[in-house]
Design an enzyme around this catalytic site. Structure first.
Site, PDB file in Angstrom:
ATOM      1  N   ASP A   1       0.809  -1.215   0.000  1.00 12.52           N
ATOM      2  CA  ASP A   1       0.000   0.000   0.000  1.00 12.52           C
ATOM      3  C   ASP A   1       0.846   1.271   0.000  1.00 12.52           C
ATOM      4  OD1 ASP A   1      -2.058   1.772   0.179  1.00 12.52           O
ATOM      5  OD2 ASP A   1      -2.484   1.401   2.291  1.00 12.52           O
TER       6      ASP A   1
ATOM      7  N   ASP B   1      -1.756   6.019  -5.903  1.00 11.21           N
ATOM      8  CA  ASP B   1      -2.208   5.112  -4.856  1.00 11.21           C
ATOM      9  C   ASP B   1      -2.365   3.688  -5.362  1.00 11.21           C
ATOM     10  OD1 ASP B   1      -3.066   4.174  -2.410  1.00 11.21           O
ATOM     11  OD2 ASP B   1      -5.149   4.673  -2.786  1.00 11.21           O
TER      12      ASP B   1
END
Ligand SMILES: *[C@@H]1O[C@H](CO)[C@@H](O)[C@H](O)[C@H]1NC(C)=O
Ligand SMILES: *[C@@H]1O[C@H](CO)[C@@H](O)[C@H](O)[C@H]1NC(C)=O
Ligand SMILES: *[C@@H]1O[C@H](CO)[C@@H](O)[C@H](O)[C@H]1NC(C)=O
Length: 432
Positions: free
Chosen positions: A107, A312
């Site tokens: 992440d 992201d």
């Protein structure tokens, strides 16, 4: 003569040993990366069809972007963002001594690496036994008096003086745990050997409530903040950089995430753009200057070009700020032409869809970032795709402060983050 031969042998040996030392010291490592819905994933759900997958992913993307908080709190300290396990690409890590295998989400939108730990008051279901810190003799609890504890947005002192972190989400989910250090290891696919990093700060979650998906066992935080994994281990391979190449969610191959390697050498059409330093330092901000749809071009508001875009890995579908999205949609409609009528009631949450099989050619969408020699030219599959009886635009509007580049639009690009040069670069790649 004898002396010369002897000298040469010594030099030869010196060069061997120094090169093997430098390869140990400088080289990074590479780990397989799989999508959690790929047939290779332990969480593969074969009954989920493409339309269901993409619709769920789009709703998850919207709620993830809503939960991002870009507004600085009162004290502007550089703090750590932790996130729940909604992410798509999984990597294997090993925590503790002896090492326990953990499947975690990679992440870039959060910093704290965390796993669910035993004993757990309230853990979401996971398919594997929980990590038991009492079985790891390298596990150390971090006291709340340590400066490290202040890096967390929400922190407190536990009953035995441990540093407690808390994360709350938009949808009232929360995750609570304590901060600790332990050894993290990776199975380096380059040399087929385990590489270890000791005393890495991580979170041990024991109270995780809410809409967690019972997939991964934890998170690998790859953000730019002080507690992120890359910030903690980057100096050990002397190049603070990492890269990934995402394959489509249903691929039967594995992609790779690489740490400490130059991966963009000799690639064509390399798009390199500076990272913009902004609060919070977790996020990788870049500057989108222009979008083109075939020959039509439009720009964000002049006062909103610097650091307007966040990379992201955990968001699936790209979201553009509303004004840009409206221009994108209008340009696509114009490019496709008035004789094709778009769907008045597209399947939610998509915004622009046409009946499947009607439009022959979808326009080319490209994003142009600051200082980049080339545009980021998306393939049709990055931008348009099937949802039931429709072909839809896989980009959504956001009403929040930043546009977000999701992983669906990064598929088949090698993306490298260079934290020393402060750049992000993209190059088309088959992820081999
Ligand atoms: C996908 O699954 C949904 C729900 O089960 C179903 O309504 C839909 O027809 C399926 N789509 C395809 C293309 O099979
Ligand atoms: C590391 O990966 C190799 C294959 O690349 C595999 O044979 C080996 O079992 C793995 N080690 C562990 C501990 O999973
Ligand atoms: C940019 O200007 C527009 C009006 O032209 C305004 O609505 C918007 O809030 C401004 N954005 C920022 C970040 O100042």
């Amino acid at each position: 003569m004898k002396g010369f031969v002897f000298f040469t042998i010594i030099l030869f040996q010196l060069s061997i040993s120094s090169s093997s030392i430098s390869s140990e010291a400088n080289n990074g490592f590479s780990v397989d990366l799989i999508h959690r819905n790929s047939p290779l994933s332990p969480f593969y759900n074969p009954s989920l069809n493409h339309s269901e997958y993409i619709i769920n992913a789009a709703f998850r993307s919207i709620s993830r972007v809503k939960s991002f908080n870009f507004t600085p709190p009162q004290n502007k300290a550089d703090q750590t963002i932790a996130t729940e396990n909604r992410g798509d690409y999984l990597m294997q890590i090993f925590i503790g001594t002896p090492p326990k295998k953990i499947i975690a989400v990679a992440d870039t939108g959060s910093d704290l690496t965390w796993v669910q730990c035993r004993p757990c008051n309230n853990c979401y279901f996971q398919n594997f036994p929980l990590f038991d810190p009492s079985k790891s003799y390298t596990h150390r609890v971090i006291p709340c008096t340590r400066p490290t504890c202040n890096y967390l947005f929400i922190h407190s002192c536990g009953v035995t003086g441990e540093c407690i972190y808390g994360v709350e989400y938009e949808d009232e989910s929360y995750s609570k745990g304590y901060l600790s250090t332990d050894t993290i290891s990776f199975n380096n696919t380059y040399i087929g050997r385990i590489i270890k990093y000791s005393s890495i700060t991580l979170g041990c979650g024991y109270n995780n409530y809410g809409s967690f998906t019972p997939t991964a066992e934890g998170i690998v935080g790859l953000g730019g903040g002080p507690l992120s994994l890359i910030t903690q281990i980057g100096y050990q391979f002397d190049k603070r950089k990492f890269s990934y190449c995402f394959l489509p969610y249903n691929s039967r191959r594995t992609g790779q995430i690489k740490f400490g390697f130059d991966t963009q050498k000799n690639r064509r059409g390399l798009v390199t753009t500076p990272l913009v330093a902004k609060f919070p330092s977790t996020f990788y901000y870049i500057s989108l200057e222009r979008i083109s749809v075939n020959e039509r071009t439009f720009r964000p508001e002049a006062n909103e070009t610097v650091g307007n875009f966040v990379m992201d890995s955990g968001t699936t579908i790209t979201q553009l700020k509303f004004d840009l999205f409206i221009k994108l949609k209008a340009s696509i409609i114009l490019s496709i032409g008035k004789k094709f009528v778009f769907e008045r009631n597209p399947p939610k949450p998509f915004d622009l869809c046409y009946k499947y099989g009607v439009v022959r050619y979808f326009p080319r969408v490209s994003f142009y970032f600051a200082n980049a020699a080339y545009g980021l030219h998306f393939s049709e599959a990055n931008v348009f795709g099937r949802v039931g009886p429709f072909m839809c635009l896989f980009i959504l509007p956001t009403y929040d402060g930043h546009s977000i580049l999701g992983n669906y639009q990064q598929v088949f690009f090698n993306v490298e983050y260079d934290l020393d040069k402060r750049t992000v670069s993209f190059a088309p790649s088959d992820c081999k």
